[in-house]
Design a protein around this motif. Structure first.
Motif, PDB file in Angstrom:
ATOM      1  N   ASN A  98      43.165  30.156  35.620  1.00  0.00           N
ATOM      2  CA  ASN A  98      43.861  30.886  34.574  1.00  0.00           C
ATOM      3  C   ASN A  98      45.207  31.419  35.041  1.00  0.00           C
ATOM      4  OD1 ASN A  98      42.890  33.241  36.132  1.00  0.00           O
ATOM      5  ND2 ASN A  98      40.961  32.654  35.213  1.00  0.00           N
ATOM      6  N   LYS A  99      45.675  30.907  36.159  1.00  0.00           N
ATOM      7  CA  LYS A  99      46.982  31.279  36.661  1.00  0.00           C
ATOM      8  C   LYS A  99      48.029  30.424  35.974  1.00  0.00           C
ATOM      9  CE  LYS A  99      49.573  30.399  40.895  1.00  0.00           C
ATOM     10  NZ  LYS A  99      49.422  29.925  42.294  1.00  0.00           N
TER      11      LYS A  99
ATOM     12  N   TYR B  33      45.601  39.826  33.208  1.00  0.00           N
ATOM     13  CA  TYR B  33      46.552  39.301  34.180  1.00  0.00           C
ATOM     14  C   TYR B  33      47.707  40.274  34.365  1.00  0.00           C
ATOM     15  CZ  TYR B  33      44.360  35.191  32.045  1.00  0.00           C
ATOM     16  OH  TYR B  33      43.459  34.297  31.511  1.00  0.00           O
ATOM     17  N   SER B  48      44.832  37.671  38.463  1.00  0.00           N
ATOM     18  CA  SER B  48      43.972  37.602  37.286  1.00  0.00           C
ATOM     19  C   SER B  48      42.673  38.343  37.577  1.00  0.00           C
ATOM     20  CB  SER B  48      43.699  36.152  36.876  1.00  0.00           C
ATOM     21  OG  SER B  48      43.057  35.447  37.927  1.00  0.00           O
ATOM     22  N   SER B  55      39.923  37.401  40.109  1.00  0.00           N
ATOM     23  CA  SER B  55      39.487  36.016  40.151  1.00  0.00           C
ATOM     24  C   SER B  55      40.497  35.131  40.879  1.00  0.00           C
ATOM     25  CB  SER B  55      39.219  35.468  38.744  1.00  0.00           C
ATOM     26  OG  SER B  55      40.319  35.676  37.908  1.00  0.00           O
ATOM     27  N   GLU B  56      41.750  35.529  40.857  1.00  0.00           N
ATOM     28  CA  GLU B  56      42.769  34.779  41.595  1.00  0.00           C
ATOM     29  C   GLU B  56      43.960  35.700  41.850  1.00  0.00           C
ATOM     30  OE1 GLU B  56      43.663  31.055  39.729  1.00  0.00           O
ATOM     31  OE2 GLU B  56      44.902  30.354  41.393  1.00  0.00           O
TER      32      GLU B  56
END
Lengths: 112, 115
Positions: A98-99, B33, B48, B55-56
């Protein structure tokens, strides 16, 4: 890694003409390609997007085309109007991630 | 139409100070985000967040940064010790889905100026 090249960096068109902005990418796992419009000092606004299982999508004067083989996608604006003047960013998402990765942006100027 | 909101709209702080940027995502969205945009440059992903955990995150998101969802509506970005190069517009975004790429909707941004 994810990378997206956007061209041109600036684009001037006469009101009523068409404008085309192109983005190329390298990661074949990319599966979602949005386009955002950003007016000066404002938030990026999603104007159209396309998923990798579709080749073309249209919404009134705006269309996006995707060529997965060549790894490029383009924004087409027809019958441009002065209010289309803004910075346009292409983006992509890879796989289930989702980046959002953005291109460098295109300054579009519509001259009346 | 529901929108992502952010406060403050502009924050001025001195180098070395801590700042907290606040966001209220769209209420039924599950992914959150943070992005930043240095003046005249492209929007860059920071982090995120889903199910109360990161998550990232990008290389920019180092130990000086943290995110939190302190309650059911707010989502915050904290910078512990600001540097001059942290000056940028910070955008919060949210999206509805999880395993399918869903549209990300951006807030109006917080302009952070570090002096």
């Amino acid at each position: 890694g994810e990378n997206v090249e956007q061209h041109p960096s600036t684009l001037s068109v006469q009101e009523g003409d068409s404008a085309v902005i192109k983005c190329t990418y390298s990661d074949s796992a990319s599966n979602y390609f949005p386009w955002y419009k950003q007016e000066l000092g404002k938030r990026p606004q999603l104007i159209i997007d396309i998923r990798s299982n579709v080749g073309e999508k249209k919404d009134q004067r705006i269309a996006v085309t995707l060529n997965k083989t060549a790894k490029h996608f383009s924004l087409h604006i027809t019958e441009t109007q002065p209010e289309d003047s803004a910075v346009y960013f292409c983006g992509l998402l890879r796989g289930y991630g989702n980046k959002l990765v953005f291109g460098a942006g295109t300054i579009l100027r519509v001259k009346s | 139409e529901p929108e992502v909101t952010q406060t403050p709209s502009h924050q001025v702080t001195q180098m070395g100070q801590e700042v907290i940027l606040r966001c209220v995502p769209i209420s039924n969205h599950l992914y959150f985000y943070w992005y930043r945009q240095i003046l005249g440059q492209k929007v860059e992903f920071l982090v995120s967040f889903y199910n109360n955990e990161i998550s990232e995150k990008s290389e920019i998101f180092d130990d000086q940064f943290s995110v939190e969802r302190p309650d059911g509506s707010n989502f915050t970005l904290k910078i512990r010790s600001t540097k001059l190069e942290d000056s940028a517009m910070y955008f919060c975004a949210s999206s509805e889905g999880t395993y399918y790429p869903y549209e990300q909707y951006f807030g109006p941004g917080t302009r952070l100026t570090v002096t």
